[in-house]
Scaffold this active site. Sequence first.
Site: not given
Length: 408
Positions: A95-96, A100, A115, A210, A212, A215
């Site tokens: 991701g940005s 991970v 991470k 968050d 979603k 996750n």
Amino acid sequence: MARKTKSPVTYAKMKGIVSFFTALIKERKKCSTECSLKLGTSIPVYNHMNSECFLRPAGILSDESAAAACFTNTSQELQRVSAADFNYLKVIGTGSFGRVLLAKRRENNRHYAVKVLQKHIVLKKEAEDLIMCERNVLLKTLNHPFLVRLHFSFQTKEKLYLVLDYASGGELFYHLQRERVFREPRARFYAAEIASALGYLHSLHIVYRDLKPENILLDSAGHVVLTDFGLCKEGIAGRATTRTFCGTPEYLAPEVLFQQEYDRTVDWWGLGAVLHEMLYGLPPFYSPDRMKMLGNIMYEPLVLKTGVSKSGRDLLKRLLHKDRAKRLGAKRDVAELKCHSFFSSLQWDDLVAKKIPPPFIPSLSGPDDMTNIDPAFTKLPVPDSSDVCEEAGVTFSGFSYTSNFVSL
Ligand code: ADE
């Protein structure tokens, strides 16, 4: 985006930040005695991360509270862990903020999800929100069977590392995509485990926000593991689903879209969205046209087709209530969900004790088995170990955080 001045502390923010600052504070204290000897006074130990600016003017942690944090976390023996203590095997998320990696700790051959965050991005993005983290929230320890556990954190010059449990069962939605929908007992089990984790966070005054698909992971036994990854999936070529889009709106509550104040009830909306997708195969208010979907979430009534039990539909209707004050959970939080007829067959105490056998056990030949991890990640090149460990052990040797989790 929600209005920043009103946004509460979220799990994603808090978890990373707690460990980051706990470690930072420890090192800061230690450094006053140790570092000048070890590193020489000419090396500006924290200059590059501007720790003073976070610790002082923001007023999050005074020196007294810093001492408290340090005390809390040094009450047991600390292990010194660094990036060089792991073999990095695969990319399992990206991701940005960073990525991970699946890693094996050399000392015990255990697998972890590491991470790796780019400091300059973390600090830039979170700086504004950081000042809202109160000291007592920062110092809370998270310990719940369905929340990912943080084992260690450490840093190099440019990167921050969070060493977490590795959930080898993969993303819940990876399995859902393959099966299209889940039967009600299976959806009930996952919804209940997620609800239980959210209820725990809320009891600590933390809003997850968050919730979603990416996750929600499964462990090797098939239990839910909520991760703290605020990583969007930007930049992964060839991932076919709409969830690859960074900042996906599918799960956002109307109050978030309206940029109104929000509270813990956003999580019950999120749970409603997850449950809807598990039972119907698509998120609520779905439209292939993104703008239309946003409009649907904000203005259109929820339409629930048949094919789901009456109690299932009733729960969805209550969780996906546009008015957060009338949403299920608005008054007594998770206690209200527990009383709902959809969960009447469920023993919540057994659930939290992991006494209810998971409805699906991920097939795994061993901890190195990657079949449940999306190939969109695993096919990415693993950064060279020398790249991962580049600055480890020099400027911040022994920069460590060891969790003091005790299983429930
Ligand atoms: N992807 C992101 N976080 C993960 C974790 N903790 N375990 C497995 N896969 C992940």
